[in-house]
Design a protein around this motif. Structure first.
Motif, mmCIF file in Angstrom:
data_model
loop_
_atom_site.group_PDB
_atom_site.id
_atom_site.type_symbol
_atom_site.label_atom_id
_atom_site.label_comp_id
_atom_site.label_asym_id
_atom_site.label_seq_id
_atom_site.Cartn_x
_atom_site.Cartn_y
_atom_site.Cartn_z
ATOM 1 N N ASP A 102 0.793 -1.216 0.000
ATOM 2 C CA ASP A 102 0.000 0.000 0.000
ATOM 3 C C ASP A 102 0.832 1.276 0.000
ATOM 4 O O ASP A 102 0.298 2.358 -0.263
ATOM 5 C CB ASP A 102 -0.969 0.002 1.191
ATOM 6 N N ASP A 103 2.132 1.187 0.269
ATOM 7 C CA ASP A 103 3.006 2.352 0.207
ATOM 8 C C ASP A 103 3.426 2.562 -1.246
ATOM 9 O O ASP A 103 4.185 1.764 -1.811
ATOM 10 C CB ASP A 103 4.232 2.139 1.094
ATOM 11 N N ASP A 104 2.949 3.640 -1.851
ATOM 12 C CA ASP A 104 3.198 3.873 -3.270
ATOM 13 C C ASP A 104 4.680 3.966 -3.600
ATOM 14 O O ASP A 104 5.134 3.442 -4.625
ATOM 15 C CB ASP A 104 2.501 5.160 -3.730
ATOM 16 N N ASN A 105 5.443 4.634 -2.750
ATOM 17 C CA ASN A 105 6.869 4.823 -3.030
ATOM 18 C C ASN A 105 7.627 3.500 -3.019
ATOM 19 O O ASN A 105 8.425 3.215 -3.921
ATOM 20 C CB ASN A 105 7.493 5.788 -2.007
ATOM 21 N N ILE A 106 7.370 2.686 -1.996
ATOM 22 C CA ILE A 106 8.048 1.387 -1.900
ATOM 23 C C ILE A 106 7.645 0.495 -3.066
ATOM 24 O O ILE A 106 8.485 -0.161 -3.696
ATOM 25 C CB ILE A 106 7.707 0.693 -0.564
ATOM 26 N N ARG A 107 6.353 0.479 -3.374
ATOM 27 C CA ARG A 107 5.868 -0.383 -4.452
ATOM 28 C C ARG A 107 6.470 -0.002 -5.797
ATOM 29 O O ARG A 107 6.976 -0.864 -6.530
ATOM 30 C CB ARG A 107 4.337 -0.309 -4.524
ATOM 31 N N GLU A 108 6.446 1.285 -6.126
ATOM 32 C CA GLU A 108 6.946 1.714 -7.427
ATOM 33 C C GLU A 108 8.454 1.545 -7.544
ATOM 34 O O GLU A 108 8.959 1.162 -8.611
ATOM 35 C CB GLU A 108 6.548 3.173 -7.679
ATOM 36 N N LEU A 109 9.195 1.797 -6.469
ATOM 37 C CA LEU A 109 10.640 1.615 -6.503
ATOM 38 C C LEU A 109 10.998 0.143 -6.692
ATOM 39 O O LEU A 109 11.900 -0.203 -7.475
ATOM 40 C CB LEU A 109 11.274 2.144 -5.212
ATOM 41 N N THR A 110 10.276 -0.720 -6.004
ATOM 42 C CA THR A 110 10.529 -2.158 -6.115
ATOM 43 C C THR A 110 10.198 -2.668 -7.512
ATOM 44 O O THR A 110 10.968 -3.434 -8.108
ATOM 45 C CB THR A 110 9.691 -2.926 -5.073
ATOM 46 N N LEU A 111 9.074 -2.244 -8.042
ATOM 47 C CA LEU A 111 8.690 -2.664 -9.391
ATOM 48 C C LEU A 111 9.713 -2.187 -10.418
ATOM 49 O O LEU A 111 10.067 -2.925 -11.345
ATOM 50 C CB LEU A 111 7.308 -2.112 -9.737
ATOM 51 N N TYR A 112 10.193 -0.958 -10.251
ATOM 52 C CA TYR A 112 11.195 -0.415 -11.166
ATOM 53 C C TYR A 112 12.469 -1.260 -11.127
ATOM 54 O O TYR A 112 13.037 -1.602 -12.173
ATOM 55 C CB TYR A 112 11.520 1.032 -10.787
ATOM 56 N N ALA A 113 12.909 -1.631 -9.910
ATOM 57 C CA ALA A 113 14.134 -2.425 -9.761
ATOM 58 C C ALA A 113 13.977 -3.798 -10.415
ATOM 59 O O ALA A 113 14.900 -4.282 -11.082
ATOM 60 C CB ALA A 113 14.474 -2.578 -8.278
ATOM 61 N N LEU A 114 12.833 -4.419 -10.236
ATOM 62 C CA LEU A 114 12.602 -5.735 -10.832
ATOM 63 C C LEU A 114 12.582 -5.649 -12.358
ATOM 64 O O LEU A 114 13.193 -6.472 -13.046
ATOM 65 C CB LEU A 114 11.284 -6.318 -10.324
ATOM 66 N N ARG A 115 11.893 -4.647 -12.867
ATOM 67 C CA ARG A 115 11.800 -4.494 -14.322
ATOM 68 C C ARG A 115 13.158 -4.186 -14.944
ATOM 69 O O ARG A 115 13.442 -4.627 -16.060
ATOM 70 C CB ARG A 115 10.784 -3.406 -14.653
ATOM 71 N N GLN A 116 13.984 -3.432 -14.224
ATOM 72 C CA GLN A 116 15.323 -3.121 -14.720
ATOM 73 C C GLN A 116 16.168 -4.382 -14.871
ATOM 74 O O GLN A 116 17.095 -4.430 -15.691
ATOM 75 C CB GLN A 116 16.030 -2.153 -13.765
ATOM 76 N N GLN A 117 15.832 -5.404 -14.084
ATOM 77 C CA GLN A 117 16.558 -6.673 -14.149
ATOM 78 C C GLN A 117 15.861 -7.676 -15.074
ATOM 79 O O GLN A 117 16.182 -8.859 -15.064
ATOM 80 C CB GLN A 117 16.698 -7.263 -12.747
ATOM 81 N N GLY A 118 14.909 -7.192 -15.844
ATOM 82 C CA GLY A 118 14.246 -8.059 -16.812
ATOM 83 C C GLY A 118 13.144 -8.926 -16.245
ATOM 84 O O GLY A 118 12.719 -9.894 -16.886
ATOM 85 N N ILE A 119 12.652 -8.603 -15.041
ATOM 86 C CA ILE A 119 11.588 -9.388 -14.408
ATOM 87 C C ILE A 119 10.261 -8.655 -14.558
ATOM 88 O O ILE A 119 10.107 -7.519 -14.104
ATOM 89 C CB ILE A 119 11.885 -9.619 -12.907
ATOM 90 N N ASP A 120 9.299 -9.281 -15.211
ATOM 91 C CA ASP A 120 7.975 -8.676 -15.362
ATOM 92 C C ASP A 120 7.284 -8.613 -14.006
ATOM 93 O O ASP A 120 7.259 -9.599 -13.257
ATOM 94 C CB ASP A 120 7.106 -9.506 -16.321
ATOM 95 N N ALA A 121 6.737 -7.450 -13.670
ATOM 96 C CA ALA A 121 6.096 -7.286 -12.369
ATOM 97 C C ALA A 121 4.985 -6.257 -12.454
ATOM 98 O O ALA A 121 5.078 -5.272 -13.194
ATOM 99 C CB ALA A 121 7.118 -6.854 -11.322
ATOM 100 N N GLU A 122 3.915 -6.516 -11.684
ATOM 101 C CA GLU A 122 2.806 -5.579 -11.568
ATOM 102 C C GLU A 122 2.522 -5.353 -10.091
ATOM 103 O O GLU A 122 2.668 -6.272 -9.274
ATOM 104 C CB GLU A 122 1.549 -6.111 -12.260
ATOM 105 N N GLY A 123 2.102 -4.136 -9.752
ATOM 106 C CA GLY A 123 1.857 -3.804 -8.360
ATOM 107 C C GLY A 123 0.417 -3.455 -8.077
ATOM 108 O O GLY A 123 -0.318 -2.975 -8.952
ATOM 109 N N PHE A 124 0.001 -3.682 -6.821
ATOM 110 C CA PHE A 124 -1.366 -3.412 -6.394
ATOM 111 C C PHE A 124 -1.329 -2.823 -4.989
ATOM 112 O O PHE A 124 -0.544 -3.256 -4.140
ATOM 113 C CB PHE A 124 -2.192 -4.697 -6.410
ATOM 114 N N SER A 125 -2.182 -1.845 -4.746
ATOM 115 C CA SER A 125 -2.172 -1.155 -3.455
ATOM 116 C C SER A 125 -3.060 -1.825 -2.419
ATOM 117 O O SER A 125 -2.976 -1.512 -1.231
ATOM 118 C CB SER A 125 -2.610 0.301 -3.645
ATOM 119 N N CYS A 126 -3.922 -2.733 -2.853
ATOM 120 C CA CYS A 126 -4.843 -3.381 -1.909
ATOM 121 C C CYS A 126 -5.240 -4.761 -2.425
ATOM 122 O O CYS A 126 -4.999 -5.104 -3.584
ATOM 123 C CB CYS A 126 -6.083 -2.526 -1.693
#
Length: 227
Positions: A7-31
């Motif tokens: 639910d923390d937008d900053n943590i979620r978006e930073l984590t998704l960005y890091a995964l995608r940068q490493q070639g890992i497909d990822a989607e995030g959800f707040s709830c």
């Protein structure tokens, strides 16, 4: 594809960005409601869960995933600020494959996510496989165990432990190696966890309890045959 519920937008978006940068497909959800709708459309290859969420506890989400045959074997990692030993034990014994506390290193998270995806791939490859030792029959894909034809209800960790031993009958494993391979993390509380799970597993195996043999001073092994 990895789904991340945070639910923390900053943590979620930073984590998704890091995964995608490493070639890992990822989607995030707040709830949970958003996550549930996404799972209904596509079952992910792995799930990352925060525990403290606005609408549903992350542990409850995990229990729901494990109870559904469509998602029962999807690897799950808890990403949370709850860092007590009890919190970790409850989550891991409840069905989590890994547990990482905040703040976490994005490099370590990425490495652990790759391990989750590898585990998920291994599960898919064994679909339809059946392991058996005389009266003990285990189906990895259906997550079912029977003893002499009667179904036996195991916890997720008991199931994983039995499956691991049944894949290599006769091989002796130390408690430490079982912790690493079955629990998937470095358990600070010692090897007592393995002993407790072996004890409850033996009870559920009934007359075949002796199939899991204690090798004094070393650890455990599954006998090649039940005496």
């Amino acid at each position: 594809m990895i789904y991340y519920v945070e639910d923390d937008d900053n943590i979620r978006e930073l984590t998704l960005y890091a995964l995608r940068q490493q070639g890992i497909d990822a989607e995030g959800f707040s709830c949970d409601s958003e996550f549930k709708a996404a799972v209904a459309k596509r079952v992910p290859d792995a799930v990352l869960l925060d525990i403290m969420l606005p609408d549903t506890d992350g542990l409850e989400i995990m229990r729901r995933l494990r109870a559904d045959h469509e998602t029962a074997t999807v690897p799950i990692m808890m990403l949370t600020a709850k860092d007590s030993e009890l919190d970790k034990v409850v989550a891991l014994d409840g069905g989590a494959d890994d547990y990482l506390t905040k703040p976490f290193s994005l490099m370590e998270l990425t490495s652990r996510c790759r391990a989750l995806l590898r585990r998920g791939g291994m599960v898919k490859k064994t679909a339809g496989e059946v392991l058996s030792l005389e009266g003990i029959v285990l189906s990895p894909s259906h997550h079912e165990v029977s003893v002499d034809g009667e179904p036996v209800q195991l916890t997720l960790r008991e199931f994983d432990l039995l499956e691991y031993l049944m894949r290599k009958p006769g091989v002796v494993f130390t408690r430490e190696s079982l912790l690493q391979s079955v629990w998937g993390w470095d358990f600070d509380g010692g090897s007592r966890t393995v002993d407790v799970h072996v004890q409850t597993l033996r009870q559920k195996l009934g007359k075949h309890a002796a199939a899991i043999e204690t090798v004094r001073g070393v650890g455990y092994r599954l006998r090649d045959h039940v005496e």
